[in-house]
Design a protein around this motif. Structure first.
Motif, PDB file in Angstrom:
ATOM      1  N   ASN A  24     -11.020  20.241  47.610  1.00 28.74           N
ATOM      2  CA  ASN A  24     -11.380  18.849  47.889  1.00 28.74           C
ATOM      3  C   ASN A  24     -11.640  18.042  46.624  1.00 28.74           C
ATOM      4  N   LYS A  25     -12.441  18.614  45.724  1.00 28.84           N
ATOM      5  CA  LYS A  25     -12.894  17.857  44.560  1.00 28.84           C
ATOM      6  C   LYS A  25     -12.137  18.210  43.285  1.00 28.84           C
ATOM      7  N   ARG A  26     -10.981  18.824  43.437  1.00 25.97           N
ATOM      8  CA  ARG A  26     -10.126  19.012  42.260  1.00 25.97           C
ATOM      9  C   ARG A  26      -9.672  17.625  41.800  1.00 25.97           C
ATOM     10  N   GLU A  27      -9.773  17.380  40.512  1.00 23.01           N
ATOM     11  CA  GLU A  27      -9.364  16.069  39.999  1.00 23.01           C
ATOM     12  C   GLU A  27      -7.844  15.995  39.886  1.00 23.01           C
ATOM     13  N   VAL A  28      -7.308  14.854  40.300  1.00 18.88           N
ATOM     14  CA  VAL A  28      -5.886  14.580  40.143  1.00 18.88           C
ATOM     15  C   VAL A  28      -5.728  13.283  39.367  1.00 18.88           C
ATOM     16  N   LEU A  29      -4.624  13.166  38.672  1.00 24.06           N
ATOM     17  CA  LEU A  29      -4.245  11.891  38.067  1.00 24.06           C
ATOM     18  C   LEU A  29      -3.572  11.079  39.163  1.00 24.06           C
ATOM     19  N   ALA A  30      -4.117   9.916  39.446  1.00 23.16           N
ATOM     20  CA  ALA A  30      -3.660   9.105  40.581  1.00 23.16           C
ATOM     21  C   ALA A  30      -2.787   7.964  40.080  1.00 23.16           C
ATOM     22  N   LEU A  31      -1.576   7.894  40.605  1.00 20.80           N
ATOM     23  CA  LEU A  31      -0.609   6.920  40.113  1.00 20.80           C
ATOM     24  C   LEU A  31      -0.008   6.106  41.249  1.00 20.80           C
ATOM     25  N   ARG A  32      -0.024   4.808  41.091  1.00 22.17           N
ATOM     26  CA  ARG A  32       0.697   3.879  41.963  1.00 22.17           C
ATOM     27  C   ARG A  32       1.011   2.644  41.128  1.00 22.17           C
ATOM     28  N   PHE A  33       2.206   2.131  41.286  1.00 20.27           N
ATOM     29  CA  PHE A  33       2.666   1.030  40.446  1.00 20.27           C
ATOM     30  C   PHE A  33       3.117  -0.147  41.298  1.00 20.27           C
ATOM     31  N   ALA A  34       2.935  -1.346  40.757  1.00 22.79           N
ATOM     32  CA  ALA A  34       3.255  -2.571  41.495  1.00 22.79           C
ATOM     33  C   ALA A  34       4.726  -2.617  41.896  1.00 22.79           C
ATOM     34  N   GLY A  35       5.597  -2.018  41.089  1.00 22.82           N
ATOM     35  CA  GLY A  35       7.022  -2.063  41.396  1.00 22.82           C
ATOM     36  C   GLY A  35       7.428  -1.185  42.562  1.00 22.82           C
ATOM     37  N   SER A  36       6.575  -0.232  42.955  1.00 23.56           N
ATOM     38  CA  SER A  36       6.874   0.664  44.078  1.00 23.56           C
ATOM     39  C   SER A  36       5.612   0.817  44.920  1.00 23.56           C
ATOM     40  N   PRO A  37       5.197  -0.251  45.621  1.00 19.90           N
ATOM     41  CA  PRO A  37       3.894  -0.249  46.309  1.00 19.90           C
ATOM     42  C   PRO A  37       3.772   0.787  47.418  1.00 19.90           C
ATOM     43  N   LYS A  38       4.883   1.279  47.949  1.00 18.58           N
ATOM     44  CA  LYS A  38       4.821   2.254  49.038  1.00 18.58           C
ATOM     45  C   LYS A  38       4.826   3.697  48.547  1.00 18.58           C
ATOM     46  N   ASP A  39       4.922   3.884  47.246  1.00 16.35           N
ATOM     47  CA  ASP A  39       4.996   5.228  46.678  1.00 16.35           C
ATOM     48  C   ASP A  39       3.731   5.531  45.881  1.00 16.35           C
ATOM     49  N   GLN A  40       3.185   6.718  46.112  1.00 12.38           N
ATOM     50  CA  GLN A  40       2.020   7.171  45.349  1.00 12.38           C
ATOM     51  C   GLN A  40       2.247   8.613  44.915  1.00 12.38           C
ATOM     52  N   LEU A  41       1.610   8.964  43.798  1.00 17.82           N
ATOM     53  CA  LEU A  41       1.757  10.312  43.276  1.00 17.82           C
ATOM     54  C   LEU A  41       0.412  10.806  42.765  1.00 17.82           C
ATOM     55  N   ALA A  42       0.081  12.036  43.107  1.00 17.57           N
ATOM     56  CA  ALA A  42      -1.086  12.711  42.558  1.00 17.57           C
ATOM     57  C   ALA A  42      -0.592  13.900  41.741  1.00 17.57           C
ATOM     58  N   ILE A  43      -1.136  14.049  40.549  1.00 13.56           N
ATOM     59  CA  ILE A  43      -0.766  15.176  39.696  1.00 13.56           C
ATOM     60  C   ILE A  43      -2.036  15.952  39.372  1.00 13.56           C
ATOM     61  N   ASP A  44      -2.031  17.218  39.692  1.00 13.48           N
ATOM     62  CA  ASP A  44      -3.174  18.084  39.436  1.00 13.48           C
ATOM     63  C   ASP A  44      -3.476  18.081  37.929  1.00 13.48           C
ATOM     64  N   GLY A  46       8.032  -0.606  16.950  1.00 16.38           N
ATOM     65  CA  GLY A  46       8.352  -0.274  18.335  1.00 16.38           C
ATOM     66  C   GLY A  46       7.086  -0.094  19.161  1.00 16.38           C
ATOM     67  N   GLU A  47       7.166  -0.441  20.425  1.00 15.07           N
ATOM     68  CA  GLU A  47       5.969  -0.361  21.275  1.00 15.07           C
ATOM     69  C   GLU A  47       6.351  -0.064  22.716  1.00 15.07           C
ATOM     70  N   LEU A  48       5.639   0.864  23.316  1.00 12.34           N
ATOM     71  CA  LEU A  48       5.805   1.199  24.729  1.00 12.34           C
ATOM     72  C   LEU A  48       4.455   1.006  25.414  1.00 12.34           C
ATOM     73  N   LYS A  49       4.419   0.166  26.431  1.00 13.30           N
ATOM     74  CA  LYS A  49       3.165  -0.247  27.045  1.00 13.30           C
ATOM     75  C   LYS A  49       2.556   0.849  27.926  1.00 13.30           C
ATOM     76  N   ARG A  50       1.257   0.793  28.023  1.00 14.86           N
ATOM     77  CA  ARG A  50       0.503   1.645  28.932  1.00 14.86           C
ATOM     78  C   ARG A  50       0.772   1.230  30.382  1.00 14.86           C
ATOM     79  N   LEU A  51       0.690   2.190  31.281  1.00 15.55           N
ATOM     80  CA  LEU A  51       0.770   1.933  32.714  1.00 15.55           C
ATOM     81  C   LEU A  51      -0.604   2.181  33.342  1.00 15.55           C
ATOM     82  N   PRO A  52      -0.893   1.551  34.489  1.00 20.04           N
ATOM     83  CA  PRO A  52      -2.222   1.750  35.114  1.00 20.04           C
ATOM     84  C   PRO A  52      -2.370   3.156  35.691  1.00 20.04           C
TER      85      PRO A  52
END
Length: 474
Positions: free
Chosen positions: A359-379, A448-454
């Motif tokens: 339950n309380k394992r931490e995941v990296l939680a990702l969702r982006f404005a360009g794909s509002p219906k898609d979410q990803l959790a990475i252990d 050169g620069e590559l922007k951070r994502l939320p």
């Protein structure tokens, strides 16, 4: 309110005892019951049943309790189940609890016990349309706990974008866990109270780096601040392990947000002061009240969960929360929510049980404005072994860097393919070019620069409850 030493939400049983002691001194009159004749109880809207359930909670008169039980028995409908469960949870009448326990068991085939979570789990996995007056039942009841609660629910059932029976009281008043508003900050050198191993939530916007120690934020669960010229509401749901820094201005309107006192799927619900609408913490949008369906969704920034030592190494000009918060708390490391963080048990359950991760394992939680219906959790344990990880959500590619302390950072690689990461400050792409790691971007010496994502972290159960269709990498 009674507050336990290690638990900002307090001892809920003690809180309920105080509340029901208050109820016992209240002489109420249920306006929806004009007289005791059976004909007066027949109403297709279910309003009168709502009044009878309310009476079982707050009316200490045994005769009235019997009258309410008789009315509920005579005019029972399946849509009353959410009210029945909520009433069972809060009534102090042994007679009412016995009646409701039997009635609910007959309807659900679930044995009703002191573990109300099992009953809620059954209820939330059934497609039950609640009584049309359910929101007003909640308004009538919860106003006795805090008058501010009435507005959340009064005549707002049609606006609900989440199940009303999944909105549960968390045991505190509105802003009963007090947000830190424009808190005092100090320099890294002045923060002598922090040890290098203490956990902080780091945010950097427009070159302004700030650290919010977990040991302080866990007692407040929200802060409002201006970071890099941007007004931010940082929301920390301790129960689901999530910190999200939201921008509070949308389409020229600024929203002053606070802690509602209620939860949805173990995740705190915010409210805005002007309309008292309830907002989802995970979505950053209103889910109950007049702001629903107005196209409002708060943009959010990235937050790094890391150690104080590593954050100040990377950001030597950072500021950090002062211990001078205006509140008296034991801000020692690991004090707040010590029991809750110590095991995998939940305080408030959700409709899901997904055992792919604890339950309380931490995941990296990702969702982006360009794909509002898609979410990803990475252990995060997976990322600790794969310190340079690339993937894609919808049309958005991303690269995750996990440093030697286990902190994660996410960037948009665009067309760049990376070959290696040293676990600290430098990346090498497949063309042999070095990239330096900064909070807001990856940069080369040539410009050169590559922007951070939320991105942010979350407990697995909380992210899964908010986004049932999420993909998982583990």
């Amino acid at each position: 309110m009674c507050m336990a030493r290690h638990h900002p939400r307090g001892d809920l049983q003690a809180v309920w005892f105080v509340i029901f002691a208050l109820f016992s001194s209240i002489s109420i009159q249920v306006d929806a019951r004009p007289n005791n004749s059976p004909a007066a109880l027949v109403h297709p809207s279910g309003k009168l049943l709502a009044a009878e359930f309310l009476s079982l909670i707050i009316d200490p008169d045994p005769d009235q309790i019997e009258a309410s039980i008789s009315a509920i028995e005579a005019y029972w409908m399946s849509s009353a189940l959410p009210m029945a469960v909520e009433t069972y949870l809060y009534t102090r009448s042994p007679r009412a609890r016995a009646f409701l326990g039997t009635k609910i068991s007959e309807e659900t085939k679930v044995t009703v016990s002191e573990d109300i979570n099992a009953l809620y789990y059954w209820l939330w996995n059934e497609d039950i349309e609640p009584s049309p007056d359910y929101s007003n039942f909640k308004a009538d009841f919860y106003r006795y706990i805090d008058p501010a609660f009435e507005t959340y629910f009064r005549d707002r059932q049609a606006s609900a974008r989440i199940r009303l029976d999944e909105i549960r009281w968390g045991g505190v008043h509105q802003d009963g866990i007090p947000p830190l508003r424009n808190p005092k900050m100090v320099t890294a050198a002045q923060a002598s109270y922090l040890d290098d191993g203490n956990i902080v939530f780091g945010i950097a916007i427009n070159g302004d780096a700030r650290a919010y120690p977990k040991r302080i934020l866990a007692w407040h669960e929200m802060f409002t601040d201006t970071i890099g010229g941007v007004r931010i509401a940082g929301v920390y749901c301790t129960l689901c392990g999530t910190v999200i820094p939201y921008r509070t201005e949308v389409n020229g309107t600024s929203y002053r947000l606070g802690t509602s006192g209620f939860l949805y799927r173990s995740n705190k619900l915010m409210y805005d002061e002007e309309t008292q609408s309830l907002w989802s913490t995970e979505l950053g949008e209103p889910v109950l009240g007049p702001l629903v369906d107005k196209g409002i969704r708060l943009p959010f920034e990235s937050v790094v969960t890391t150690t104080w030592g590593e954050w100040k190494r990377r950001n030597p000009r950072t500021t950090v929360l002062s211990l001078d918060t205006g509140h008296r708390r034991d801000y020692g490391e690991g004090v707040a929510y010590a029991d809750y963080f110590a095991d995998d048990a939940l305080m408030f359950n959700t409709p899901f049980q997904d055992h792919r991760l604890a339950n309380k394992r931490e995941v990296l939680a990702l969702r982006f404005a360009g794909s509002p219906k898609d979410q990803l959790a990475i252990d995060t344990a997976f990322l600790a072994k794969n310190t340079l990880y690339t993937d894609k959500i919808g049309q958005q590619s991303f690269v995750v860097l996990t440093d030697k302390t286990g902190a994660n950072r996410v960037y948009d690689p665009e067309s760049i393919a990376f070959a290696s990461y040293d676990g600290e400050d430098t990346l090498l792409d497949d063309q042999g070019q070095n990239w330096s790691v900064h909070e807001e971007a990856l940069r080369t010496e040539s410009g050169g620069e590559l922007k951070r994502l939320p991105y942010h972290r979350a407990f697995w159960f909380g992210w899964r409850a908010a986004f049932p269709e999420t993909k998982l990498v583990h």
